[in-house]
Design a protein around this motif. Structure first.
Motif, PDB file in Angstrom:
ATOM      1  N   GLY A   1       5.138  -0.454  -4.086  1.00 42.70           N
ATOM      2  CA  GLY A   1       4.865  -1.837  -4.487  1.00 42.70           C
ATOM      3  C   GLY A   1       6.118  -2.559  -4.958  1.00 42.70           C
ATOM      4  N   ASP A   2       7.237  -2.248  -4.321  1.00 43.29           N
ATOM      5  CA  ASP A   2       8.551  -2.850  -4.625  1.00 43.29           C
ATOM      6  C   ASP A   2       9.155  -2.408  -5.952  1.00 43.29           C
ATOM      7  OD1 ASP A   2      10.105  -4.171  -2.839  1.00 43.29           O
ATOM      8  OD2 ASP A   2       9.229  -6.144  -3.167  1.00 43.29           O
ATOM      9  N   ARG A   3       8.572  -1.429  -6.618  1.00 41.48           N
ATOM     10  CA  ARG A   3       9.148  -0.898  -7.853  1.00 41.48           C
ATOM     11  C   ARG A   3       9.848   0.428  -7.580  1.00 41.48           C
ATOM     12  NH1 ARG A   3       4.787  -0.007 -12.036  1.00 41.48           N
ATOM     13  NH2 ARG A   3       6.563   0.319 -13.405  1.00 41.48           N
ATOM     14  N   TYR A   4      10.678   0.828  -8.514  1.00 40.32           N
ATOM     15  CA  TYR A   4      11.359   2.139  -8.561  1.00 40.32           C
ATOM     16  C   TYR A   4      12.562   2.281  -7.624  1.00 40.32           C
ATOM     17  CZ  TYR A   4       6.816   3.445 -10.617  1.00 40.32           C
ATOM     18  OH  TYR A   4       5.681   3.500 -11.369  1.00 40.32           O
ATOM     19  N   ARG A   5      12.900   1.233  -6.839  1.00 41.25           N
ATOM     20  CA  ARG A   5      13.998   1.391  -5.886  1.00 41.25           C
ATOM     21  C   ARG A   5      15.314   1.738  -6.587  1.00 41.25           C
ATOM     22  NH1 ARG A   5      12.214  -0.557  -0.851  1.00 41.25           N
ATOM     23  NH2 ARG A   5      10.859  -2.374  -0.883  1.00 41.25           N
ATOM     24  N   GLN A   6      15.474   1.293  -7.818  1.00 39.51           N
ATOM     25  CA  GLN A   6      16.749   1.433  -8.523  1.00 39.51           C
ATOM     26  C   GLN A   6      16.974   2.816  -9.124  1.00 39.51           C
ATOM     27  OE1 GLN A   6      14.015   0.150  -9.683  1.00 39.51           O
ATOM     28  NE2 GLN A   6      13.837   0.385 -11.895  1.00 39.51           N
ATOM     29  N   LEU A   7      15.982   3.688  -9.080  1.00 38.20           N
ATOM     30  CA  LEU A   7      16.160   5.013  -9.679  1.00 38.20           C
ATOM     31  C   LEU A   7      17.246   5.783  -8.917  1.00 38.20           C
ATOM     32  CD1 LEU A   7      12.423   6.056 -10.152  1.00 38.20           C
ATOM     33  CD2 LEU A   7      13.975   5.048 -11.850  1.00 38.20           C
ATOM     34  N   PRO A   8      18.173   6.415  -9.613  1.00 36.93           N
ATOM     35  CA  PRO A   8      19.278   7.103  -8.928  1.00 36.93           C
ATOM     36  C   PRO A   8      18.863   8.398  -8.240  1.00 36.93           C
ATOM     37  CG  PRO A   8      19.818   6.633 -11.238  1.00 36.93           C
ATOM     38  CD  PRO A   8      18.358   6.393 -11.075  1.00 36.93           C
ATOM     39  N   ASP A   9      17.737   8.976  -8.640  1.00 36.67           N
ATOM     40  CA  ASP A   9      17.256  10.227  -8.042  1.00 36.67           C
ATOM     41  C   ASP A   9      16.045   9.942  -7.157  1.00 36.67           C
ATOM     42  OD1 ASP A   9      18.979  11.950  -9.827  1.00 36.67           O
ATOM     43  OD2 ASP A   9      17.681  11.033 -11.354  1.00 36.67           O
ATOM     44  N   LEU A  10      15.807  10.840  -6.204  1.00 33.73           N
ATOM     45  CA  LEU A  10      14.573  10.753  -5.418  1.00 33.73           C
ATOM     46  C   LEU A  10      13.476  11.471  -6.195  1.00 33.73           C
ATOM     47  CD1 LEU A  10      15.888  11.398  -1.844  1.00 33.73           C
ATOM     48  CD2 LEU A  10      14.279   9.583  -2.432  1.00 33.73           C
ATOM     49  N   CYS A  11      12.408  10.726  -6.465  1.00 35.47           N
ATOM     50  CA  CYS A  11      11.362  11.269  -7.334  1.00 35.47           C
ATOM     51  C   CYS A  11      10.022  11.287  -6.628  1.00 35.47           C
ATOM     52  CB  CYS A  11      11.218  10.402  -8.583  1.00 35.47           C
ATOM     53  SG  CYS A  11      12.719  10.297  -9.556  1.00 35.47           S
ATOM     54  N   HIS A  12       9.221  12.248  -7.035  1.00 36.63           N
ATOM     55  CA  HIS A  12       7.841  12.302  -6.577  1.00 36.63           C
ATOM     56  C   HIS A  12       7.015  11.457  -7.549  1.00 36.63           C
ATOM     57  CE1 HIS A  12       4.018  14.948  -6.057  1.00 36.63           C
ATOM     58  NE2 HIS A  12       3.971  13.870  -5.318  1.00 36.63           N
ATOM     59  N   LEU A  13       6.271  10.503  -6.985  1.00 34.76           N
ATOM     60  CA  LEU A  13       5.401   9.649  -7.809  1.00 34.76           C
ATOM     61  C   LEU A  13       3.993  10.237  -7.766  1.00 34.76           C
ATOM     62  CD1 LEU A  13       4.966   6.962  -9.416  1.00 34.76           C
ATOM     63  CD2 LEU A  13       4.450   5.897  -7.214  1.00 34.76           C
ATOM     64  N   ARG A  14       3.562  10.707  -8.911  1.00 36.70           N
ATOM     65  CA  ARG A  14       2.200  11.282  -8.951  1.00 36.70           C
ATOM     66  C   ARG A  14       1.167  10.163  -8.980  1.00 36.70           C
ATOM     67  NH1 ARG A  14       4.106  13.888 -13.345  1.00 36.70           N
ATOM     68  NH2 ARG A  14       5.225  15.795 -12.940  1.00 36.70           N
ATOM     69  N   PRO A  15       0.014  10.387  -8.356  1.00 37.54           N
ATOM     70  CA  PRO A  15      -1.016   9.348  -8.318  1.00 37.54           C
ATOM     71  C   PRO A  15      -1.493   8.998  -9.729  1.00 37.54           C
ATOM     72  CG  PRO A  15      -1.646  11.242  -6.950  1.00 37.54           C
ATOM     73  CD  PRO A  15      -0.387  11.613  -7.667  1.00 37.54           C
TER      74      PRO A  15
ATOM     75  N   GLY B   1      12.525   5.921  -5.486  1.00 37.50           N
ATOM     76  CA  GLY B   1      13.891   6.032  -5.993  1.00 37.50           C
ATOM     77  C   GLY B   1      14.902   6.044  -4.869  1.00 37.50           C
ATOM     78  N   TYR B   2      16.171   5.810  -5.210  1.00 39.76           N
ATOM     79  CA  TYR B   2      17.273   5.772  -4.237  1.00 39.76           C
ATOM     80  C   TYR B   2      16.893   4.833  -3.078  1.00 39.76           C
ATOM     81  CZ  TYR B   2      21.453   7.444  -1.833  1.00 39.76           C
ATOM     82  OH  TYR B   2      22.678   7.530  -1.210  1.00 39.76           O
ATOM     83  N   GLY B   3      16.297   3.715  -3.406  1.00 46.29           N
ATOM     84  CA  GLY B   3      15.921   2.721  -2.401  1.00 46.29           C
ATOM     85  C   GLY B   3      14.446   2.700  -2.054  1.00 46.29           C
ATOM     86  N   LEU B   4      13.770   3.833  -2.244  1.00 48.14           N
ATOM     87  CA  LEU B   4      12.350   3.900  -1.861  1.00 48.14           C
ATOM     88  C   LEU B   4      11.475   3.323  -2.970  1.00 48.14           C
ATOM     89  CD1 LEU B   4      13.849   6.380  -0.346  1.00 48.14           C
ATOM     90  CD2 LEU B   4      11.532   7.163   0.094  1.00 48.14           C
ATOM     91  N   ASP B   5      10.410   2.663  -2.537  1.00 47.83           N
ATOM     92  CA  ASP B   5       9.595   1.926  -3.504  1.00 47.83           C
ATOM     93  C   ASP B   5       8.127   2.334  -3.468  1.00 47.83           C
ATOM     94  OD1 ASP B   5       8.968   0.763  -0.923  1.00 47.83           O
ATOM     95  OD2 ASP B   5       7.961  -0.823  -2.044  1.00 47.83           O
TER      96      ASP B   5
ATOM     97  N   ALA C   1       0.841  -1.189   0.000  1.00 49.32           N
ATOM     98  CA  ALA C   1       0.000   0.000   0.000  1.00 49.32           C
ATOM     99  C   ALA C   1       0.882   1.245   0.000  1.00 49.32           C
ATOM    100  CB  ALA C   1      -0.895   0.005   1.237  1.00 49.32           C
ATOM    101  N   THR C   2       0.284   2.394  -0.193  1.00 49.04           N
ATOM    102  CA  THR C   2       1.057   3.636  -0.211  1.00 49.04           C
ATOM    103  C   THR C   2       0.880   4.415   1.081  1.00 49.04           C
ATOM    104  OG1 THR C   2      -0.738   4.725  -1.356  1.00 49.04           O
ATOM    105  CG2 THR C   2       1.061   3.871  -2.707  1.00 49.04           C
TER     106      THR C   2
END
Ligand code: PRP
Length: 172
Positions: A158-172, A152-156, A70-71
């Motif tokens: 649903g277990d996706r996006y951890r590999q992104l090198p930048d910290l990103c805002h995920l829009r709904p 990104g940068y470790g944060l996921d 969940a988010t």
């Protein structure tokens, strides 16, 4: 990706990690540290932070689950991987990717303090202090962030996006 917007780029993260490393190294000068990364989110931050520390240290990892897929926080914490080191009498630095409601950190602090470390401090890359539901002290903060779901940068998500090198805002 269209639903991702960079909030803190890789250069800014790298600079801040170096600053945190200097601060922690100065504070613990003359001591030996046990760095405890909280899986899974803190695996990249932990890896970068230890390389910015000028101290004798060991590294271990602990894993707790709270969000599942969940988010937002479920409020339930479960220990899914215990530390493998002995911690009694050692100086612990707990490394988190993000402190949000504070429930995970409060649980971890109680769990670790029950095993009598010499000291316990916390370093979190992201502090969303405005969302705090449980009062917890974060000794070293990379970036205070007010809002937005970060990946990104470790944060996921649903277990996706951890590999992104930048910290990103995920829009709904
Ligand atoms: C995230 C993060 C913290 C916790 C913070 O972990 O890594 O441990 O949530 O939230 P809180 O302050 O509201 O308790 P998550 O459960 O998403 O697992 P992950 O590290 O595997 O991504």
């Amino acid at each position: 990706m269209a639903n991702l917007e960079i909030l803190i780029n890789r250069a800014a993260i790298a600079n801040r990690v170096v600053e945190l490393g200097r601060q922690v190294s100065a504070d613990y000068a003359g001591s030996e540290l046990l760095v405890v990364g909280v899986l899974t989110g803190a695996f990249i931050f932990t890896a970068d932070l230890v390389r910015a520390l000028d101290l004798p240290l060991a590294v271990d990892f602990i894993r707790v689950a709270s969000y599942g897929e969940a988010t937002c926080s479920s409020g339930r914490i479960s220990l899914t991987k215990e530390l493998e080191c002995q911690i009694a009498g050692r100086h612990l630095l707990l490394v988190e990717d993000i402190v949000d409601t504070g429930r995970t950190l409060a649980w971890l602090q109680a769990h670790l303090l029950g095993r009598n470390p010499a000291s316990l401090k916390v370093c979190a890359l992201i502090d969303k202090s405005e969302r705090r539901e449980v009062a917890v002290a974060v000794d070293y903060v990379g970036f205070p962030v007010a809002e937005g779901f970060l990946v990104g940068y470790g944060l996921d998500c649903g277990d996706r996006y951890r590999q992104l090198p930048d910290l990103c805002h995920l829009r709904p």
